[in-house]
Design a protein around this motif. Sequence first.
Motif, PDB file in Angstrom:
ATOM      1  N   ASN A  29       0.682  -1.031  -0.200  1.00  0.00           N
ATOM      2  CA  ASN A  29      -0.038   0.010   0.060  1.00  0.00           C
ATOM      3  C   ASN A  29       0.789   1.006   0.460  1.00  0.00           C
ATOM      4  O   ASN A  29       2.287   1.201   1.058  1.00  0.00           O
ATOM      5  N   TYR A  31       0.252   4.990   0.781  1.00  0.00           N
ATOM      6  CA  TYR A  31      -1.330   6.037   1.187  1.00  0.00           C
ATOM      7  C   TYR A  31      -0.893   7.635   0.988  1.00  0.00           C
ATOM      8  O   TYR A  31       0.868   8.093   1.299  1.00  0.00           O
ATOM      9  N   LYS A 111      -3.838   7.024  -8.809  1.00  0.00           N
ATOM     10  CA  LYS A 111      -4.236   6.836  -7.555  1.00  0.00           C
ATOM     11  C   LYS A 111      -5.163   8.585  -7.225  1.00  0.00           C
ATOM     12  O   LYS A 111      -5.071   8.922  -6.141  1.00  0.00           O
ATOM     13  N   HIS A 275      -8.733  12.926   6.253  1.00  0.00           N
ATOM     14  CA  HIS A 275      -9.311  11.640   5.624  1.00  0.00           C
ATOM     15  C   HIS A 275      -9.661  11.418   3.467  1.00  0.00           C
ATOM     16  O   HIS A 275     -10.105  12.315   3.702  1.00  0.00           O
ATOM     17  N   ARG A 276      -9.998  10.239   2.671  1.00  0.00           N
ATOM     18  CA  ARG A 276     -10.404  10.060   1.316  1.00  0.00           C
ATOM     19  C   ARG A 276     -12.058  10.220   1.848  1.00  0.00           C
ATOM     20  O   ARG A 276     -12.432   9.325   2.384  1.00  0.00           O
ATOM     21  N   ASN A 279     -13.772   7.476   0.669  1.00  0.00           N
ATOM     22  CA  ASN A 279     -13.236   5.908   1.300  1.00  0.00           C
ATOM     23  C   ASN A 279     -12.130   6.368   2.817  1.00  0.00           C
ATOM     24  O   ASN A 279     -11.212   6.283   2.688  1.00  0.00           O
ATOM     25  N   SER A 281     -12.545   5.112   5.355  1.00  0.00           N
ATOM     26  CA  SER A 281     -11.131   3.646   5.977  1.00  0.00           C
ATOM     27  C   SER A 281      -9.608   3.574   5.185  1.00  0.00           C
ATOM     28  O   SER A 281      -9.002   2.682   6.227  1.00  0.00           O
ATOM     29  N   GLU A 282      -9.876   3.999   4.454  1.00  0.00           N
ATOM     30  CA  GLU A 282      -8.709   3.762   3.906  1.00  0.00           C
ATOM     31  C   GLU A 282      -7.636   4.952   4.452  1.00  0.00           C
ATOM     32  O   GLU A 282      -7.558   6.609   4.769  1.00  0.00           O
TER      33      GLU A 282
END
Length: 386
Positions: A29, A31, A111, A275-276, A279, A281-282
Motif C-alpha cells: 500500500n 498512502y 491514484k 480522510h479520503r 473511502n 477507511s483508507e
Amino acid sequence: MVRWGARLLFLGLAGCVESYLPAVIDAPNSYLVVDGFINGNGVTRIKLSRSINLAVGTTPPAETKATVYIVDDVGARYAVRETSTGFYKSDSVVLNPARQYQLRIATTGAKAASYESELVPLKVTPAIDKLDWAWQGDYVGIRLNTHDPQQQSRYYRWSFLETWEFTSAYESVLEYRGGIIQSRITPIHTCWRTEQNTIIKQGSTAQLAQDIVVNQPLLAISNRAERIKIRYSVLASQYAETAPEFAYNELLRKNTEAVGTVNDPLPTQLTGNVHRIDNASEPVLGFVSAHTVQYKRLFINRADLNLPGSWRFDSPYATCTTTIELAPDPSEPQPIYIPYTRVFATSDNVPIEYYVDNGMYLGYTGSSRACVDCRVRGVNAKPGYW
C-alpha cells in the motif's frame, strides 16, 4: 503535522533475542501523507507525498500535480499551488479567526482521489514575550517565555531555525580562473549555515491556573559547538494548538524520538484528521491544523559567552591538511610555470596562496575543496538579518 517522513505508521518491535518483522513492512500500500498546517497570518506550505513500506530504503515519492485548497466553513477558498515537486504554497493571507478551516486535496493519475481534513478552529497564537539564553553546565540553554491573557491557548508547540557564521579551515587568496591561477574575487572563507531543527517541542498550561509559560527550554548547545564560535542566531516559531493536535504530536514525538530502549514507550498507531472522501477507511497520514504563528529571533555573539580566548571549539576541519604544488617542479619532465597549474585545475582542489621561499615564488599551497570552500557546508551571502 507529519515530521517523520512518509513511513507507514504501523511500527514493529525489535525483540531482545531475534527481530520480529511484521508483514506490514512489505505491505504494497502507498498512502497519502499530508505534512503542513493552515497558516492564519501568512503563507501556508503543504508537502504531499506517498508512504513506502519499511523494507524500502528509498526516498518517499512526492505527490505531484494535485489541486489543493484551504476552505472555510462558509465556502471561501484559497488556492495552495504546487511550487516545486510535491511542495504546495499559498499566497500570504490573513484568515478570519471566527471561521473554521480545512484542507481539500484532489490527486491525479492512477491514484486519483479526493481528500479533506476535518474542520478545525483557527487558533490565535499569543506573542513570544522573551527569548533568551543561560548557561546550563557545559551547555548554552535557549529558553522562552509567553503568556495568553485571554487564557485561550493552553497548548503550545515550538519550532526553531538555527543559523550560524563559520569559516573554512584555510583562507584562500587565489583561485583557478580562465585556465590560470589568479587573485581570488569570489570569497569562500566565511559562510553562514542554516538548519531547521526537526524535534517536536511542546508544552501545556492546561493544568495551571494561569496560561503562562516561563523559561520553557527549546534546545541546548554544547559549549564546544562550532555554531557558537563566531555568531549564532535562532528564530523561534510559536504555535497555539488544539488539545487533539497536541495529543497527536505528542504521540508522534514518542513514536519518532523516544523509541530505542526497553524503557521507552511502544510505538503507537497514529490517527490523524485527514480522510479520503469516498473511502474513509483508507489510511491517510497527517494532521492539518490551523493557527497563526508568532516569531522571535535571538543572537548570541562569541563575546557574550565570556569564554577564554584560548577556548577550543569542535571543528569539522580537524583533519584538514595542505599540499604544495611546485611550479616548476624539477622532477617533472615537462614542468609548468606560474600562473599555470595541474593540481588546482580540478574542482576537487583549491589553491590557498603562493608558496614562497626566500622571497622566491615557487608554486602554490592548497587543500581540498571541502577544507577551503565554505560553500560546501553553507552559503557565502550574509543573511539580510545579520
